[in-house]
Design an enzyme around this catalytic site. Structure first.
Site, mmCIF file in Angstrom:
data_model
loop_
_atom_site.group_PDB
_atom_site.id
_atom_site.type_symbol
_atom_site.label_atom_id
_atom_site.label_comp_id
_atom_site.label_asym_id
_atom_site.label_seq_id
_atom_site.Cartn_x
_atom_site.Cartn_y
_atom_site.Cartn_z
ATOM 1 C CG PHE A 1 5.968 10.279 -2.033
ATOM 2 C CD1 PHE A 1 6.167 10.362 -0.662
ATOM 3 C CD2 PHE A 1 5.846 11.458 -2.752
ATOM 4 C CE1 PHE A 1 6.224 11.601 -0.020
ATOM 5 C CE2 PHE A 1 5.894 12.685 -2.131
ATOM 6 C CZ PHE A 1 6.097 12.758 -0.761
ATOM 7 C CG PHE B 1 2.469 9.852 -5.939
ATOM 8 C CD1 PHE B 1 2.783 11.198 -5.729
ATOM 9 C CD2 PHE B 1 2.053 9.103 -4.847
ATOM 10 C CE1 PHE B 1 2.679 11.770 -4.472
ATOM 11 C CE2 PHE B 1 1.944 9.666 -3.583
ATOM 12 C CZ PHE B 1 2.263 10.999 -3.392
ATOM 13 C CD GLU C 1 4.688 17.505 -3.507
ATOM 14 O OE1 GLU C 1 4.145 18.590 -3.275
ATOM 15 O OE2 GLU C 1 5.268 16.807 -2.636
ATOM 16 C CB ILE C 2 6.451 18.126 -10.194
ATOM 17 C CG1 ILE C 2 6.814 16.869 -11.007
ATOM 18 C CG2 ILE C 2 7.176 19.346 -10.749
ATOM 19 C CD1 ILE C 2 6.470 16.970 -12.476
ATOM 20 C CB VAL C 3 8.495 20.690 -5.231
ATOM 21 C CG1 VAL C 3 8.270 21.798 -4.212
ATOM 22 C CG2 VAL C 3 8.338 19.332 -4.572
ATOM 23 C CB CYS D 1 8.593 22.923 -13.111
ATOM 24 S SG CYS D 1 8.964 22.691 -14.876
ATOM 25 C CB THR E 1 8.868 20.441 -24.312
ATOM 26 O OG1 THR E 1 7.805 21.403 -24.322
ATOM 27 C CG2 THR E 1 8.361 19.123 -24.880
ATOM 28 C CG LEU F 1 -0.184 13.273 -7.987
ATOM 29 C CD1 LEU F 1 -0.576 12.831 -6.592
ATOM 30 C CD2 LEU F 1 -1.423 13.555 -8.823
ATOM 31 C CB ILE G 1 1.711 15.961 -2.063
ATOM 32 C CG1 ILE G 1 0.193 15.930 -2.299
ATOM 33 C CG2 ILE G 1 2.367 14.770 -2.727
ATOM 34 C CD1 ILE G 1 -0.178 16.011 -3.773
ATOM 35 C CE1 TYR H 1 3.455 24.838 -1.999
ATOM 36 C CE2 TYR H 1 2.699 22.743 -2.918
ATOM 37 C CZ TYR H 1 3.696 23.525 -2.351
ATOM 38 O OH TYR H 1 4.932 22.995 -2.133
#
Length: 811
Positions: free
Chosen positions: A540, A545, A547-549, A551, A564, A583, A614, A617
């Protein structure tokens, strides 16, 4: 577990039997203890192991209780162990301890508050007053009294052990250690073990060094994965030996010759004095078994150790996960058989003090590449589209090796640190360049890092694989306006499979929708032209920022540092695009990973910036990470390592010009992490001057008054009944995962050292450290535990006390 889980009790000390008036002790293992060795921590926790931990916890509580006593009560306790200083007809009194003339009819519980005896009360033995026995302690500091009282508790433990122990050899050692500690209290000297059997280490090379040589000697031809497995087995073997209980010499005599029994008794006595008993009596200096003993000791215990380890693993195989079962039941026996050959062979090279094993290829190449300086920077290639995240299709290769191997790109080589280090007025560029040459040229290096180094960066192996071209990183995404290549689509499908397999609680249709959504992008980790991991994110840009959805890394490629290194690439990618905040909503299994990558539950962004952007959850925790645009995250650990080496060399050069050598600082061994530079002895004589704008004591209003107020406040907190779990730092050998969860530990002993070093020049520093103790405890422990309640009680007491001072009200 609390801020302090009180340690591992020596396995020869059974669960304590505490009488109403008796001391807090650990009973020695008498006939109830099996003659054979038993492991501590090699398998599931047994009932006996739980009793041992609980017993040591009570011993530490006892020490905390006596430290919380008022000064006159402490002196009364120490008087019992202090010789009389009065004169009788020009001769010193022979009384070796004050004895209360009015003993109670019923034993007194140690946790029951009792008034201190009067200093004028006479001794039942010599009739001299109590003050005559402690006159040498009148001017002693509180820390010194607490140290002596800790020794007193250990003496009382050993006293009970002596009387309960049935094995004559063990009883003799306990008796000696009891007398030795008793004498140290009488003479007010640091406790030491002076035995006619020598001082550690007793043999060179040590067991630890020999086993390390064995791994390099036997397994240096293996691939990195197999070599790492053998290294892990070696570390496990050393850990078991460090926490193993030996059979007594009496039991040993039944199946060995007199000569072997005599030699074994010598090592058994050394082991008790230096390795085993100090685990309980922490006043005594403690040494790891594998660090002070060598081949002779290992030969004496190897067969018994091997048999009981394998028996234990077989007995507990049904409780083990499949991977651990495979490791312990298939690979570990083969490891022990090969080690046995080297232990008993007369021509094995691993026990030669001068033996220099050849490094395996992956460690040798790693050491060489570290020294060569030819390390790729890993810069991102320029985007050929307007802006990421605007709906256009993008495929960005961020691994230099993704290009043709023969193609060289400007900036692919690391700049020489001599161009990046800002030299001081008395430090020339030539000097820095010379130092850099000595720490990067393999011919001048002391040697590669230790085989079992605990300080190596987590992503070191992944960086090496990227430089070799084994793995690549690409930022890819779908598009509705431009043609998507077949390769990118195959990678997206592969990533959808990775996320679905690794995140089983996420609906597959939801994963598919976001992975192929043009507004989302994915950093793909590619190996052998197929994705093995990735981070799906949405940037965004207008809000600043991302958003990590999702991983994830495939399960068979984990624990290699890929996670890492992948996150570091993502950070560099966002720094380049001026988006400096992450975030994510992390589930309970991912919180640990994100914490290691710099994420925190303390969100720096204002909620109004991301609320509504975002998706929230249920059952997940919102975590954030703020990036520093001046850092290249993929090279951060290498830069820090090189800076440390440069500073070390500069210090060595500066030291050669200084005639007066001051003793080294000892406060860091006690857990202090930071002290004011000006407090280091001799620092000003060496030419150091405080930088402009630094914190100065003169800036504080009435620093002497602040010093006294904080001193009284700290002593009040330390003496509180609920302060016992926080008195000393947590021992990682006792609470193995504590420092995995707590990255900024703090305790009252560390605060005391900082206070002595004049670190608390402002009350906010003092307040921050103390509040961190409570925060760490509540984060690590369950609300129903005693430790959690102690943190709440002590925090309430502290806030009340500091409110009375009015210090927090001042700006």
């Amino acid at each position: 577990m609390a801020g302090r889980d009180s340690g591992i009790i020596a396995a020869s000390l059974q669960q304590q039997q505490q009488s109403p008036g008796g001391p807090m002790v650990g009973a020695a293992a008498g006939t109830s203890a099996p003659a054979a060795a038993q492991p501590q921590g090699s398998g599931g926790a047994s009932g006996e192991g739980g009793a041992r931990v609980s017993n040591v916890q009570r011993i530490q509580q006892k020490k905390a209780q006596v430290r919380a006593w008022p000064r006159d009560k402490k002196l009364e306790k120490l008087a019992i162990y202090s010789s009389c200083r009065s004169q009788q007809t020009n001769e010193e009194c022979k009384c070796n301890g004050w004895k209360n003339p009015t003993m109670p009819a019923q034993p007194i519980r140690p946790d029951t508050p009792q008034p201190a005896a009067s200093p004028t009360q006479p001794c039942r033995s010599c009739s001299h007053t109590l003050s005559s026995h402690v006159s040498h302690l009148e001017s002693a500091s509180e820390d010194e009294l607490d140290r002596l009282l800790s020794m007193v508790v250990d003496v009382e433990n050993l006293f009970i052990c002596v009387h309960r122990e049935e094995d004559p050899d063990t009883k003799q050692v306990y008796s000696y250690l009891f007398r030795r500690l008793r004498k140290c209290i009488l003479q007010v000297t640091p406790p030491t073990v002076e035995v006619p059997l020598g001082t550690p280490p007793f043999e060179r090379p040590s067991i630890s060094k020999g086993v390390t040589n064995f791994v390099l000697h036997k397994f240096n031809h293996l691939q990195q994965k197999d070599f790492t497995m053998m290294s892990d087995l070696a570390k496990m073997f050393l850990h078991c030996l460090n926490h193993w209980r030996l059979e007594t010499p009496s039991a040993r005599r039944t199946h060995t010759t007199p000569e072997e029994s005599s030699a074994y008794k010598v090592n058994y006595t050394r082991w008790l004095c230096f390795s085993y008993v100090p685990q309980l009596c922490d006043s005594l200096p403690h040494h790891e078994t594998t660090a002070i003993f060598g081949r002779t000791f290992l030969r004496a215990v190897f067969h018994t150790l091997r048999k009981q380890l394998l028996d234990k693993f077989r007995a507990e195989k049904d409780k083990m996960p499949p991977e651990k079962k495979q490791l312990l039941l298939n690979h570990f026996p083969r490891f022990l058989s090969m080690l046995e050959e080297e232990v008993y062979s007369s021509s094995s090279p691993i026990w030669d003090v001068d033996y220099r094993p050849e490094l395996p290829p992956h460690l040798h190449n790693q050491a060489t590449e570290r020294g060569s300086g030819a390390v790729s920077r890993g810069e991102f290639e320029r985007l050929s589209v307007p802006a990421a995240g605007a709906g256009e299709y993008t495929t960005v290769s961020i691994t230099p090796n993704a290009r043709r191997r023969s193609e060289k790109r400007e900036g692919d080589e690391i700049s020489q640190p001599s161009k990046r280090v800002k030299a001081e007025e008395d430090l020339s560029h030539e000097t820095v360049a010379e130092i850099v040459a000595t720490i990067t040229n393999p011919r001048h290096m002391v040697g590669p890092e230790a085989l079992f180094s605990e300080n190596a960066a987590r992503d070191e192996a992944a960086k090496l694989e990227e430089r070799r071209g084994n793995i690549e990183f690409h930022v890819i995404g779908n598009s509705l306006t431009q043609k998507v290549s077949k390769q990118t689509m195959l990678w997206l499908i592969g990533l959808q499979n990775v996320f679905s397999h690794q995140l089983p609680r996420m609906p597959k249709d939801y994963i598919t929708r976001l992975v192929f959504d043009p507004k989302h992008q994915t950093l793909a980790l590619i190996k052998d032209n197929r994705p093995i991991g990735g981070i799906c994110f949405r940037m965004f840009a207008s809000q600043g920022f991302t958003e990590i959805v999702f991983c994830a890394v495939t399960s068979n490629e984990q624990v290699k540092g890929y996670g890492t290194h992948m996150m570091n690439h993502l950070k560099d990618y966002h720094v380049k695009h001026k988006c400096l905040h992450f975030l994510t909503y992390a589930d309970e299994f991912a919180i640990g990973y994100f914490k290691k990558q710099g994420f925190s539950k303390d969100i720096q962004l204002n909620r109004s910036i991301f609320q509504g952007y975002i998706k929230e959850y249920e059952g997940a925790t919102l975590m954030g990470c703020e990036l520093n645009e001046k850092i290249i995250y993929t090279e951060f650990t290498a830069v820090i390592r090189k800076q440390k080496e440069i500073i070390k060399k500069l210090i060595e050069r500066k030291q050669s010009d200084i005639r007066k050598v001051h003793p080294g600082l000892t406060c860091f061994r006690e857990g202090v992490r930071e002290i004011p530079v000006e407090s280091i002895p001799g620092i000003r004589d060496a030419g150091w001057r405080p930088p402009p704008g630094g914190i100065k004591v003169e800036e504080v209003e009435d620093p002497e008054l602040l010093h006294n107020v904080l001193k009284n406040l700290l002593n009040s907190v330390k003496n509180h009944a609920s302060a016992w779990p926080f008195q000393v730092p947590v021992d990682p050998n006792e609470v193995a995962d504590y420092y995995d969860h707590i990255k900024y530990p703090m305790d009252l002993k560390t605060m005391t050292e900082r206070f002595k070093a004049l670190y608390y020049v402002k009350v906010r520093l003092f307040h921050a450290d103390l509040m961190r103790i409570f925060k760490n405890c509540r984060f690590y422990n369950h609300p129903e535990t005693e430790y959690y309640k102690c943190a709440n009680n002590l925090e309430k007491y502290y806030l009340h006390k500091i409110k009375e001072t009015g210090l927090l009200d001042k700006k």
